[in-house]
Design an enzyme around this catalytic site. Structure first.
Site, mmCIF file in Angstrom:
data_model
loop_
_atom_site.group_PDB
_atom_site.id
_atom_site.type_symbol
_atom_site.label_atom_id
_atom_site.label_comp_id
_atom_site.label_asym_id
_atom_site.label_seq_id
_atom_site.Cartn_x
_atom_site.Cartn_y
_atom_site.Cartn_z
ATOM 1 N N GLY A 96 2.849 -1.401 4.450
ATOM 2 C CA GLY A 96 2.871 0.260 4.168
ATOM 3 C C GLY A 96 4.406 0.583 3.748
ATOM 4 O O GLY A 96 4.588 0.475 2.639
ATOM 5 N N GLY A 97 4.902 1.128 4.879
ATOM 6 C CA GLY A 97 6.308 1.981 4.764
ATOM 7 C C GLY A 97 7.125 1.230 3.721
ATOM 8 O O GLY A 97 7.560 1.562 2.842
ATOM 9 N N HIS A 145 -9.334 0.637 5.255
ATOM 10 C CA HIS A 145 -8.012 0.601 5.932
ATOM 11 C C HIS A 145 -8.060 1.619 7.034
ATOM 12 O O HIS A 145 -8.959 2.564 7.149
ATOM 13 C CB HIS A 145 -7.064 1.132 4.915
ATOM 14 C CG HIS A 145 -5.723 1.362 5.518
ATOM 15 N ND1 HIS A 145 -5.155 2.262 6.302
ATOM 16 C CD2 HIS A 145 -4.592 0.625 4.987
ATOM 17 C CE1 HIS A 145 -3.750 2.171 6.596
ATOM 18 N NE2 HIS A 145 -3.624 1.128 6.171
ATOM 19 N N GLU A 196 -6.623 4.040 8.145
ATOM 20 C CA GLU A 196 -6.824 5.657 7.954
ATOM 21 C C GLU A 196 -8.012 6.150 7.380
ATOM 22 O O GLU A 196 -8.398 7.207 7.625
ATOM 23 C CB GLU A 196 -5.476 5.946 7.078
ATOM 24 C CG GLU A 196 -4.044 5.693 7.939
ATOM 25 C CD GLU A 196 -3.078 5.076 7.071
ATOM 26 O OE1 GLU A 196 -3.002 5.254 5.822
ATOM 27 O OE2 GLU A 196 -1.939 4.637 7.626
ATOM 28 N N GLU A 240 -4.915 -5.391 10.727
ATOM 29 C CA GLU A 240 -4.063 -4.457 11.021
ATOM 30 C C GLU A 240 -4.203 -3.734 12.299
ATOM 31 O O GLU A 240 -5.039 -2.951 12.350
ATOM 32 C CB GLU A 240 -4.059 -3.550 9.758
ATOM 33 C CG GLU A 240 -3.826 -4.096 8.486
ATOM 34 C CD GLU A 240 -3.557 -3.012 7.342
ATOM 35 O OE1 GLU A 240 -2.229 -3.003 7.100
ATOM 36 O OE2 GLU A 240 -3.934 -2.006 7.276
ATOM 37 N N SER A 277 3.907 -2.606 10.273
ATOM 38 C CA SER A 277 5.012 -2.536 10.414
ATOM 39 C C SER A 277 5.915 -3.971 9.966
ATOM 40 O O SER A 277 6.870 -4.298 10.574
ATOM 41 C CB SER A 277 5.710 -2.314 11.716
ATOM 42 O OG SER A 277 5.330 -0.839 12.295
ATOM 43 N N GLY A 334 2.612 1.910 10.771
ATOM 44 C CA GLY A 334 3.492 2.982 10.566
ATOM 45 C C GLY A 334 4.305 3.352 11.931
ATOM 46 O O GLY A 334 4.846 4.424 11.909
ATOM 47 N N ASN A 377 0.856 -1.138 0.231
ATOM 48 C CA ASN A 377 0.030 -0.027 0.113
ATOM 49 C C ASN A 377 0.985 1.113 -0.073
ATOM 50 O O ASN A 377 1.494 1.633 0.980
ATOM 51 C CB ASN A 377 -0.873 -0.078 1.290
ATOM 52 C CG ASN A 377 -1.664 1.101 1.337
ATOM 53 O OD1 ASN A 377 -1.658 1.962 0.747
ATOM 54 N ND2 ASN A 377 -2.272 1.328 2.638
ATOM 55 N N TRP A 378 0.844 1.835 -1.100
ATOM 56 C CA TRP A 378 1.956 3.094 -1.272
ATOM 57 C C TRP A 378 1.425 4.340 -0.644
ATOM 58 O O TRP A 378 1.929 5.372 -0.514
ATOM 59 C CB TRP A 378 2.291 3.173 -2.656
ATOM 60 C CG TRP A 378 3.046 2.321 -3.468
ATOM 61 C CD1 TRP A 378 3.408 0.852 -2.743
ATOM 62 C CD2 TRP A 378 3.364 2.041 -4.721
ATOM 63 N NE1 TRP A 378 4.024 0.194 -3.388
ATOM 64 C CE2 TRP A 378 4.226 0.741 -4.853
ATOM 65 C CE3 TRP A 378 3.491 2.882 -6.013
ATOM 66 C CZ2 TRP A 378 4.531 0.258 -6.073
ATOM 67 C CZ3 TRP A 378 3.990 2.251 -7.194
ATOM 68 C CH2 TRP A 378 4.604 1.146 -7.049
ATOM 69 N N LYS A 379 0.243 4.236 -0.189
ATOM 70 C CA LYS A 379 -0.630 5.403 0.300
ATOM 71 C C LYS A 379 -0.181 6.652 -0.351
ATOM 72 O O LYS A 379 -0.183 6.671 -1.548
ATOM 73 C CB LYS A 379 -0.200 5.599 1.558
ATOM 74 C CG LYS A 379 -0.083 4.269 2.590
ATOM 75 C CD LYS A 379 -0.032 4.717 3.919
ATOM 76 C CE LYS A 379 -0.083 3.197 4.985
ATOM 77 N NZ LYS A 379 0.042 3.390 6.153
HETATM 78 C C1 PEP Z 1 -0.803 -0.241 6.198
HETATM 79 O O1 PEP Z 1 -0.814 0.987 5.873
HETATM 80 O O2 PEP Z 1 -1.318 -1.052 5.755
HETATM 81 C C2 PEP Z 1 0.230 -0.673 6.951
HETATM 82 C C3 PEP Z 1 0.670 -1.909 7.403
HETATM 83 O O3 PEP Z 1 1.668 0.314 7.093
HETATM 84 P P1 PEP Z 1 2.844 -0.079 7.725
HETATM 85 O O4 PEP Z 1 3.403 -1.384 7.015
HETATM 86 O O5 PEP Z 1 3.740 0.931 7.350
HETATM 87 O O6 PEP Z 1 2.695 -0.130 9.321
#
Ligand code: PEP
Length: 250
Positions: free
Chosen positions: A233-234, A94, A96, A166, A212, A172, A9-11
């Protein structure tokens, strides 16, 4: 042998040129990857990334989707528009979207049903906040998100659905649920699915972990019996991180 589903997920990151460069690097890096890999760039980069990954095994995903197919919905993106660009999967609910933009279980459910009706594969995200976990409400919160998110989903459509667990406090933040803790929640989710659709459907359900995930912890998480993949994500923003996560078996 289990086949894992690794999604990035490049957000709200990367210009079109940066997205294409990353997509091309991943095509090169993941040429022999046996897992199912999906990348979800920003809407603005979907078209160019679609071209960049053409002919590869990487699946194109979107990070969100509007709840209607067309009409007066300023700022929304229709499943028709996504399909037009070659999108096959869509991340829905998600944390967010839920916490920063107020998306309710009812809205997420509407999107899940629309995605399925339009032939898109939804990733339904669920997860508790730290406050909810510490108040002993983890199962109530996650169970409700799963049940409400899947309301009205027919058994025959379930194979197209992925659930991503999640924990909000792990997204993040660099904090990861321990593999055992994550696995226990995944087992709980599988139990909820069994209650709704039966044991066979629960066993077949793909449940990703997100929070993470990085090259250093991917293999340990994937080794757990109820963890079938990762939503990243990151660490999905650099090929040198996402590549080894998707290639965790090699
Ligand atoms: C996400 O945004 O779905 C996520 C899991 O982010 P991260 O890997 O950065 O925690």
């Amino acid at each position: 042998m289990r086949n894992y589903y690794i999604a990035g997920n490049w957000k709200m990151h990367k210009t079109v040129a940066e997205s294409v460069a990353l997509a091309k690097a991943l095509v090169a890096e993941l040429g022999s990857c046996g897992e199912r890999v999906m990348i979800a760039p920003a809407f603005t980069a979907l078209s160019a990334v679609s071209e960049a990954i053409k002919g590869s095994r990487i699946v194109l995903g979107a990070q969100n989707m509007g709840p209607e197919t067309q009409g007066a919905h300023t700022g929304e993106v229709s499943p028709w528009m996504l399909k037009d660009l070659g999108v096959r999967a869509v991340i829905l609910g998600h944390s967010e979207r839920r916490h920063s933009y107020g998306e309710s279980d009812a809205l997420v459910n509407k999107k899940v049903l629309l995605a399925l009706a339009e032939g898109l594969e939804p990733i339904l995200c669920v997860g508790e906040t730290l406050e909810e976990r510490e108040a002993g409400r983890l199962e109530a919160v996650v169970g409700t998100q799963v049940r409400e998110g899947l309301k009205g989903v027919r058994a025959e459509d379930l194979a197209a659905v992925t659930i991503a667990y999640e924990p909000v406090w792990a997204i993040g933040t660099g904090k990861t649920a321990t593999p055992d803790d994550a696995d226990a929640v995944h087992a709980y989710i599988r139990g909820v699915i069994a209650g709704l659709y039966g044991e066979a459907a629960a066993k077949a359900m793909c449940i990703q972990y997100g929070g993470s995930v990085k090259p250093e912890n991917a293999a340990e998480l994937m080794a757990k019996p109820n963890i079938d993949g990762a939503l990243v994500g990151g660490a999905s923003l650099k090929a040198e991180n996402f590549g080894p996560i998707a290639n965790f078996r090699s």
